[in-house]
Design an enzyme around this catalytic site. Structure first.
Site, mmCIF file in Angstrom:
data_model
loop_
_atom_site.group_PDB
_atom_site.id
_atom_site.type_symbol
_atom_site.label_atom_id
_atom_site.label_comp_id
_atom_site.label_asym_id
_atom_site.label_seq_id
_atom_site.Cartn_x
_atom_site.Cartn_y
_atom_site.Cartn_z
ATOM 1 N N ARG A 103 -11.986 -0.108 4.482
ATOM 2 C CA ARG A 103 -12.913 0.180 3.383
ATOM 3 C C ARG A 103 -13.919 -0.926 3.084
ATOM 4 O O ARG A 103 -15.109 -0.652 2.948
ATOM 5 C CB ARG A 103 -12.148 0.563 2.104
ATOM 6 C CG ARG A 103 -11.397 1.885 2.234
ATOM 7 C CD ARG A 103 -12.283 2.973 2.783
ATOM 8 N NE ARG A 103 -11.635 4.273 2.843
ATOM 9 C CZ ARG A 103 -11.414 4.950 3.967
ATOM 10 N NH1 ARG A 103 -11.746 4.436 5.138
ATOM 11 N NH2 ARG A 103 -10.856 6.142 3.934
ATOM 12 N N ASP A 153 -9.132 4.146 -2.590
ATOM 13 C CA ASP A 153 -10.387 3.902 -1.885
ATOM 14 C C ASP A 153 -11.559 3.659 -2.834
ATOM 15 O O ASP A 153 -12.429 2.846 -2.559
ATOM 16 C CB ASP A 153 -10.699 5.067 -0.939
ATOM 17 C CG ASP A 153 -9.809 5.025 0.290
ATOM 18 O OD1 ASP A 153 -9.219 3.958 0.554
ATOM 19 O OD2 ASP A 153 -9.701 6.050 0.984
ATOM 20 N N SER A 184 -4.909 15.906 4.063
ATOM 21 C CA SER A 184 -6.013 14.963 3.934
ATOM 22 C C SER A 184 -5.707 13.803 4.874
ATOM 23 O O SER A 184 -4.701 13.119 4.726
ATOM 24 C CB SER A 184 -6.106 14.480 2.487
ATOM 25 O OG SER A 184 -6.932 13.346 2.431
#
Ligand code: ARG
Length: 395
Positions: free
Chosen positions: A94, A123, A172
């Protein structure tokens, strides 16, 4: 003139929906950035999807080498496993992705930065903090701002002709070179076992009947060769993922504490990360004194916490990196792992900096260690403990 936003685009459900929201609700032109950290996804397909969704421009940045050298290697040196389990694959990527977004934002002189993170995950923390550390532009996060859920998003995607593959409908997923995270759907019941089709890196059936050895060579804390073959750092991780995954090694299933306080059930496939970190930590114990080992365990755990919690840019993390780098000067050597039907363990290690001495440790004849000296040592070592108990017994 229309305002412009730059969006970190993965091609998945969330970020595809965000393009449409930025265009329709915010009346903005969207510039997308896809940062390739080894998702294994087809970058051309992602670019085509962005174009189809009507973006002004799309950037594709290959950051695999940077990801390995600046993020994965420090994580290996820190034996980084958040809550002793999670190798931080998503967490490490990230700050790098967000940094690239800032770079493009500066180049394109945009009016806002955008991401597709929800308000429930980690995130958003990682993105926001990196974006804010590098830019003063406003951040738009439509999924979070509008409190969207996956079902609503899927319906929205359908209405807008956004194609979503069948795996994304079920789970996901976030994946890169260092690992694959699988969340959602059936997995949200923490008692139900993940179905076999959740896994694509790790074999769950028809595993080889014979064990296989995996030899990992380190130089200054960084893996440089596997199975006696020197490989470039990207290849080395891909190779280890493949070999260990084929032997059923690499699945993690645990309860994780998110930054925002949610407890979540997380499932990962991280064969290379688990093998490399296990081997690295083992080698460290051979070359470090017990004082170094004890102290570094605390440093490692703090490092993983900071990296997980979106505090990659915190000065403390930089300070810890200096300590950790210094500690790696002797972490050179080879570790042998044995893989068999989903299990793995270290079965051998060697190093030119080894503090292990056979002459001292041996139970055989002629040891350099004079046992007689131990009597006095133990007496003094336990002095306060035995005194305290004598006193207790008197009462
Ligand atoms: N829990 C992990 C983390 O916070 C993985 C998140 C994976 N993301 C996803 N969209 N599946 O780093």
């Amino acid at each position: 003139m229309k305002q412009k936003a730059v969006l970190a685009f993965s091609g998945g459900l969330d970020t595809s929906v965000v393009i449409k929201y930025l265009q329709e609700k915010h009346n903005m032109d969207v510039i997308t950035v896809t940062v390739d950290v080894g998702e294994g996804s087809d970058q051309k397909k992602i670019a085509a999807k962005a174009k189809k969704l009507g973006v002004l421009r799309h950037y594709n940045i290959d950051a695999k080498l940077e990801f390995v050298q600046k993020f994965i290697h420090p994580a290996i040196k820190a034996n980084a496993l958040y809550q002793k389990k999670y190798c931080l694959a998503t967490a490490l990527a990230r700050p790098l992705i967000a940094q690239k977004v800032v770079d493009i934002a500066k180049k394109e002189k945009v009016d806002a930065l955008a991401h597709g993170c929800t308000g429930k995950g980690n995130d958003q923390v990682r993105f926001d903090i990196t974006l804010r550390s590098g830019s003063n532009l406003p951040i738009i996060a439509p999924i979070r701002d509008l409190n969207l859920d996956r079902t609503t998003e899927l319906a929205f995607a359908e209405r807008h002709g956004i194609s979503i593959d069948s795996v994304s409908k079920k789970f996901s997923i976030d994946q890169n070179l260092w690992g694959r995270a699988i969340e959602g759907g059936h997995l949200e019941d923490p008692y139900s076992e993940p179905p076999d089709d959740a896994f694509i890196w790790v074999k769950t059936k028809n595993l080889p009947d014979k064990p296989r050895y995996l030899e990992i060579e380190f130089e200054n804390g960084v893996p440089v060769a596997v199975d006696k073959k020197r490989m470039n750092p990207i290849k080395l991780i891909e190779y280890t993922n493949k070999v260990a995954g084929d032997y059923g090694v690499g699945i993690i299933d645990h309860i994780e504490d998110r930054v925002v306080g949610i407890k979540s059930r997380e499932v990962y496939e991280t064969p290379a990360a688990l093998c490399i970190i296990e081997a690295h930590a083992d080698l460290e114990k051979m070359v470090h004194t017990k004082h170094e080992t004890k102290f570094k365990e605390m440093v490692d755990s703090e490092w993983a916490f900071l990296a997980y919690s979106g505090l990659w840019q915190d000065p403390l993390k930089r300070d810890l990196d200096k300590f950790i780098d210094e500690s790696q000067k002797t972490v050179t050597g080879t570790v042998r792992l044995k893989l068999y039907k989903g299990a793995f363990r270290v079965v051998g290690r060697k190093s030119k900096y080894s503090l292990y001495s056979h002459d001292i440790a041996t139970y055989g004849k002629g040891s350099a260690f004079d046992q007689r000296k131990a009597t006095g040592f133990v007496e003094l070592w336990g002095l306060q403990t035995t005194e305290a108990n004598k006193l207790l017994n008197k009462r």
